[in-house]
Design a protein around this motif. Sequence first.
Motif, PDB file in Angstrom:
ATOM      1  N   ASP A   1      12.405  -0.592   4.180  1.00 13.40           N
ATOM      2  CA  ASP A   1      11.014  -0.203   3.914  1.00 13.40           C
ATOM      3  C   ASP A   1      10.815   0.340   2.495  1.00 13.40           C
ATOM      4  OD1 ASP A   1      12.327   2.106   4.566  1.00 13.40           O
ATOM      5  OD2 ASP A   1      11.294   2.374   6.469  1.00 13.40           O
TER       6      ASP A   1
ATOM      7  N   TYR B   1       9.212  -4.879 -18.518  1.00 15.00           N
ATOM      8  CA  TYR B   1      10.200  -4.357 -17.565  1.00 15.00           C
ATOM      9  C   TYR B   1      11.410  -5.292 -17.493  1.00 15.00           C
ATOM     10  CZ  TYR B   1       7.678  -0.364 -15.618  1.00 15.00           C
ATOM     11  OH  TYR B   1       7.094   0.859 -15.453  1.00 15.00           O
TER      12      TYR B   1
ATOM     13  N   GLU C   1      14.008   3.392 -12.573  1.00 10.76           N
ATOM     14  CA  GLU C   1      12.871   2.654 -12.010  1.00 10.76           C
ATOM     15  C   GLU C   1      12.567   1.411 -12.851  1.00 10.76           C
ATOM     16  OE1 GLU C   1       9.054   4.610 -10.442  1.00 10.76           O
ATOM     17  OE2 GLU C   1       8.381   3.573 -12.258  1.00 10.76           O
TER      18      GLU C   1
ATOM     19  N   GLY D   1      -3.527 -18.981   4.184  1.00 14.14           N
ATOM     20  CA  GLY D   1      -4.094 -17.821   4.876  1.00 14.14           C
ATOM     21  C   GLY D   1      -3.194 -17.259   5.956  1.00 14.14           C
ATOM     22  N   MET D   2      -1.923 -17.613   5.919  1.00 11.11           N
ATOM     23  CA  MET D   2      -1.001 -17.182   6.969  1.00 11.11           C
ATOM     24  C   MET D   2      -0.181 -15.959   6.567  1.00 11.11           C
ATOM     25  SD  MET D   2      -1.234 -19.169   9.579  1.00 11.11           S
ATOM     26  CE  MET D   2       0.323 -19.087  10.468  1.00 11.11           C
TER      27      MET D   2
ATOM     28  N   LEU E   1       2.545  -5.034 -12.249  1.00  9.32           N
ATOM     29  CA  LEU E   1       3.670  -5.923 -12.581  1.00  9.32           C
ATOM     30  C   LEU E   1       3.613  -7.191 -11.744  1.00  9.32           C
ATOM     31  CD1 LEU E   1       6.578  -3.286 -12.623  1.00  9.32           C
ATOM     32  CD2 LEU E   1       5.096  -3.993 -14.491  1.00  9.32           C
TER      33      LEU E   1
ATOM     34  N   THR F   1      -0.020   6.704  -9.432  1.00  8.83           N
ATOM     35  CA  THR F   1       0.104   6.746 -10.891  1.00  8.83           C
ATOM     36  C   THR F   1       0.094   5.331 -11.461  1.00  8.83           C
ATOM     37  OG1 THR F   1       1.593   8.598 -10.521  1.00  8.83           O
ATOM     38  CG2 THR F   1       1.545   7.713 -12.738  1.00  8.83           C
ATOM     39  N   SER F   2      -0.692   5.163 -12.509  1.00  9.09           N
ATOM     40  CA  SER F   2      -0.679   3.838 -13.147  1.00  9.09           C
ATOM     41  C   SER F   2       0.522   3.772 -14.083  1.00  9.09           C
ATOM     42  CB  SER F   2      -1.964   3.625 -13.951  1.00  9.09           C
ATOM     43  OG  SER F   2      -1.913   4.408 -15.114  1.00  9.09           O
ATOM     44  N   ILE F   3       0.854   2.581 -14.492  1.00  9.29           N
ATOM     45  CA  ILE F   3       2.023   2.391 -15.350  1.00  9.29           C
ATOM     46  C   ILE F   3       1.855   3.128 -16.683  1.00  9.29           C
ATOM     47  CG2 ILE F   3       1.291   0.221 -16.411  1.00  9.29           C
ATOM     48  CD1 ILE F   3       4.098  -0.801 -15.894  1.00  9.29           C
TER      49      ILE F   3
ATOM     50  N   GLN G   1      12.626   7.508 -14.503  1.00 11.85           N
ATOM     51  CA  GLN G   1      11.905   6.358 -15.056  1.00 11.85           C
ATOM     52  C   GLN G   1      12.846   5.263 -15.566  1.00 11.85           C
ATOM     53  OE1 GLN G   1       9.670   6.499 -18.596  1.00 11.85           O
ATOM     54  NE2 GLN G   1       8.060   5.187 -17.790  1.00 11.85           N
TER      55      GLN G   1
ATOM     56  N   GLU H   1      -0.003   2.463   0.572  1.00 10.01           N
ATOM     57  CA  GLU H   1       1.157   3.308   0.840  1.00 10.01           C
ATOM     58  C   GLU H   1       1.980   3.675  -0.390  1.00 10.01           C
ATOM     59  OE1 GLU H   1       4.608   1.116   2.629  1.00 10.01           O
ATOM     60  OE2 GLU H   1       3.040  -0.382   2.776  1.00 10.01           O
ATOM     61  N   GLY H   2       1.678   3.064  -1.504  1.00  8.40           N
ATOM     62  CA  GLY H   2       2.568   3.269  -2.651  1.00  8.40           C
ATOM     63  C   GLY H   2       2.312   4.558  -3.413  1.00  8.40           C
TER      64      GLY H   2
ATOM     65  N   MET I   1      13.625   8.972  -8.169  1.00  5.24           N
ATOM     66  CA  MET I   1      14.002   7.844  -9.023  1.00  5.24           C
ATOM     67  C   MET I   1      13.474   8.119 -10.434  1.00  5.24           C
ATOM     68  SD  MET I   1      13.606   3.847  -8.109  1.00  5.24           S
ATOM     69  CE  MET I   1      11.856   3.834  -7.732  1.00  5.24           C
TER      70      MET I   1
ATOM     71  N   GLU J   1       6.142  10.566 -18.950  1.00  3.08           N
ATOM     72  CA  GLU J   1       7.569  10.639 -19.303  1.00  3.08           C
ATOM     73  C   GLU J   1       7.761  10.988 -20.784  1.00  3.08           C
ATOM     74  OE1 GLU J   1      10.284  10.155 -17.349  1.00  3.08           O
ATOM     75  OE2 GLU J   1       9.204   9.683 -15.504  1.00  3.08           O
TER      76      GLU J   1
ATOM     77  N   ASP K   1      10.845  10.291  -3.872  1.00  3.75           N
ATOM     78  CA  ASP K   1      12.097  10.995  -3.580  1.00  3.75           C
ATOM     79  C   ASP K   1      11.934  12.016  -2.455  1.00  3.75           C
ATOM     80  OD1 ASP K   1      13.384   9.612  -5.616  1.00  3.75           O
ATOM     81  OD2 ASP K   1      12.721  11.040  -7.129  1.00  3.75           O
TER      82      ASP K   1
ATOM     83  N   ASP L   1       9.878  -2.520   0.423  1.00  7.73           N
ATOM     84  CA  ASP L   1       8.472  -2.854   0.656  1.00  7.73           C
ATOM     85  C   ASP L   1       7.567  -1.947  -0.187  1.00  7.73           C
ATOM     86  OD1 ASP L   1       7.679  -4.924   2.386  1.00  7.73           O
ATOM     87  OD2 ASP L   1       6.404  -3.496   3.464  1.00  7.73           O
ATOM     88  N   THR L   2       7.882  -0.640  -0.150  1.00  7.16           N
ATOM     89  CA  THR L   2       7.085   0.314  -0.927  1.00  7.16           C
ATOM     90  C   THR L   2       7.234   0.038  -2.427  1.00  7.16           C
ATOM     91  OG1 THR L   2       7.465   1.931   0.802  1.00  7.16           O
ATOM     92  CG2 THR L   2       6.628   2.783  -1.263  1.00  7.16           C
TER      93      THR L   2
ATOM     94  N   ASN M   1       0.732  -1.759  -7.825  1.00  7.83           N
ATOM     95  CA  ASN M   1      -0.126  -0.724  -8.421  1.00  7.83           C
ATOM     96  C   ASN M   1       0.072  -0.639  -9.937  1.00  7.83           C
ATOM     97  OD1 ASN M   1      -1.046  -0.067  -5.906  1.00  7.83           O
ATOM     98  ND2 ASN M   1       0.227   1.749  -5.661  1.00  7.83           N
ATOM     99  N   TYR M   2       1.302  -0.876 -10.388  1.00  8.52           N
ATOM    100  CA  TYR M   2       1.604  -0.843 -11.816  1.00  8.52           C
ATOM    101  C   TYR M   2       1.076  -2.087 -12.547  1.00  8.52           C
ATOM    102  CZ  TYR M   2       5.059   3.002 -11.515  1.00  8.52           C
ATOM    103  OH  TYR M   2       5.692   4.202 -11.356  1.00  8.52           O
TER     104      TYR M   2
ATOM    105  N   ARG N   1       4.971  -2.569  -3.444  1.00  6.17           N
ATOM    106  CA  ARG N   1       3.571  -2.114  -3.519  1.00  6.17           C
ATOM    107  C   ARG N   1       3.329  -1.273  -4.782  1.00  6.17           C
ATOM    108  NH1 ARG N   1       1.144  -3.302   1.608  1.00  6.17           N
ATOM    109  NH2 ARG N   1       2.814  -3.811   3.039  1.00  6.17           N
ATOM    110  N   ILE N   2       4.340  -0.483  -5.156  1.00  9.20           N
ATOM    111  CA  ILE N   2       4.190   0.302  -6.394  1.00  9.20           C
ATOM    112  C   ILE N   2       4.137  -0.655  -7.594  1.00  9.20           C
ATOM    113  CG2 ILE N   2       5.292   1.991  -7.924  1.00  9.20           C
ATOM    114  CD1 ILE N   2       6.398   3.354  -5.404  1.00  9.20           C
TER     115      ILE N   2
ATOM    116  N   LYS O   1       2.183   6.893 -16.200  1.00 14.59           N
ATOM    117  CA  LYS O   1       3.587   7.273 -16.005  1.00 14.59           C
ATOM    118  C   LYS O   1       4.326   7.283 -17.349  1.00 14.59           C
ATOM    119  CE  LYS O   1       7.604   6.989 -13.375  1.00 14.59           C
ATOM    120  NZ  LYS O   1       8.151   7.071 -12.092  1.00 14.59           N
TER     121      LYS O   1
ATOM    122  N   LYS P   1       4.467   5.499   4.859  1.00 16.17           N
ATOM    123  CA  LYS P   1       4.585   4.044   4.742  1.00 16.17           C
ATOM    124  C   LYS P   1       3.611   3.426   5.735  1.00 16.17           C
ATOM    125  CE  LYS P   1       8.868   4.286   5.825  1.00 16.17           C
ATOM    126  NZ  LYS P   1       9.935   5.225   5.736  1.00 16.17           N
TER     127      LYS P   1
ATOM    128  N   TYR Q   1       1.528 -13.795   2.712  1.00 13.84           N
ATOM    129  CA  TYR Q   1       1.247 -13.247   1.395  1.00 13.84           C
ATOM    130  C   TYR Q   1       1.713 -14.192   0.292  1.00 13.84           C
ATOM    131  CZ  TYR Q   1       0.410  -8.925   3.895  1.00 13.84           C
ATOM    132  OH  TYR Q   1      -0.092  -7.976   4.734  1.00 13.84           O
TER     133      TYR Q   1
END
Lengths: 434, 184
Positions: B61, B98, B6, B84-85, B75, A334-336, B3, A405-406, B1, A343, A364, B64-65, B72-73, B68-69, A339, A370, B87
């Motif tokens: 973990d 946020y 989050e 190059g070693m 942010l 889901t993009s921001i 909104q 994985e997200g 979680m 909501e 959840d 970590d996720t 994707n958002y 990654r989210i 989402k 992962k 992140y």
Amino acid sequence: MSSYFDKYHIFRDPIHGYIKVYDIERDIINTSAFQRLRRIKQLGPTNLIYHGADHTRFAHSLGVMELVSRVYDILILKDKQEKLLNWDEKEIQKNKILLRLVALLHDIGHPPLSHVGEGVLFSEEGGKKLTHKDFSKKIILEDKAIKESIDNLNSEYEITAEKIGKFITKEEPNPILQPIIDGPLDVDRMDYLWRDSFYTGVYYGRFDLDRLVNTLTMVRDKFYESPTLGIDEGGVYTAEALILARYYMFLQVYFHPVRRAYDLHFTEFIKKTLLKNYGEKYPFDVKEYLEHDDASVFNRVKEEISNNGEYKELANILMYRQHHECVKGTLDYTSIKEKEIFEKNIEEIRKKFGANFLTDNAQDAPNKFKKERFYVKLRSPKSSDIKDKYKDIERVSNIIKSLDEGINKNRLYAPKNDKLEEVKRYIDAMEWET
Amino acid sequence: MNQTYEKVLFGFIAHILKRIEDIKSYFGYIVAQKIIYFLQEAYGVKLPYNFYFYHFGPYDDSLDTHLRIMKNYGLIDIGVDPKGMGYDIEVKKDAENYIEYAKKFIEENKDEVESVLKHFGNYEPKDLELAATIHFVFKNNKQHYRGADLEKVIIEKVQNLKPKFSKTEIEKEYDHLAKINLLN
């Protein structure tokens, strides 16, 4: 002196065939705390969707114990050449027993219906939210029969109940053995993917198990000097299959929309009825905790209906499969903006139709996918240097590298009542796109 | 979680990452994990993570996720560091909303954030790995040992877990953590 491995018994298992169980392990299996696992379904209420999914934590625990031995034996055999571990016979035996007992007992602390409500229903200790692993440790330490069986091994093998408990909760880090039970290529997920796939009939969970077991090996990584679990280059395809199995099983089974509806319904029901007198948490006391199993939940459902209880409506949903229906979902990623719209629209729907809607998010759900990393031992490295000999899986497999994985899919569930069609029409007419 | 939570959590994490950016030219997952580890486990900031021991010390973990989210958002961006070693995490402009949303939580935990950054902001990933490992091992053993015994046991255990660090390096960091009252 008698050895741990002197006498064994055979258990038949549909996934692994004959499973060897040694005397002390059978004593543990025969305790009432362990037998309770026969009454805890591995996948909670998933059998309401995939009707074959009646398998239990009992079978899974035995399966993990069998697999851990197979993997360990291969690793030790390979180490005779590689000599990364270089353990003597005594050390080899000791670690094998440790791993077998950890595997057997790792899930003994699961609450009824397995992951249902975990995180919501567990007590807190000193501000720390407990998990089923913390309860596994508590049971191992406080159940007299289990504790004594394990502590008897102390003089010969330096294995105690405390050591097993702390291994499970990862309080006592063991970077060599830990990844075999709990890591990117662990035997726990090997068993549950195959077992869940077999019993649900969802084929996505299968991969070449024998190939995977036989290609596991100890490796060193370029940063971490202690040996750890990795895979031979020849096992990369089956490791990819394992990771993809997790990905698809998450989307098809663990995060199935109807299964998640029941997870939410059962959690609510358990909180409001079974755990009403415990402040909506499972009791911290081990004896009381062990009284709870799947049967106590279902008995409570029947009681609530026959007694015309306060939560009869919720009990009817569970008894007669009248779950809320998933009426809207976002994309897996889901993009921001999506989402935010989701909501905002839910708020509007609740205002118009009342609050009896449920929402869910992939983060959840249990067994979240992962992407984890591990090292591959190359067949023909350009030199014997560690950095040439062992490579990060993402440098060897483009498939794994490209997985994201997200997953954060969101869902909205509506009650199945006479307003449902109107709700659906209303939702269809709303603006959901960014 | 939900909104609301989050947004507060991701806003707080974005704020932390932004503060690290002000100190370091580039940093990746290890630095983010360990700084957040110290905030939660040593300074008591109420975050939802369950850290356990992994290759580079305490790790969660879900965190970590979450990173990654957040990527994707939009942010944060997670690229490759210039050498190059590893992140390189970069906080994006979209994170401002946020961070603003989490303002109250950030304010409530201002002192804790300042302390962690003061003590560990300049640490290289390898130093953070060692410091967080010592703290993690200490927390899990402090009930069972006392005084000089405790220090000896912790140093021995860390040596076994992290053979790449010398005994002197471990002792030095142990003393540092003790001096700033993180080994109580």
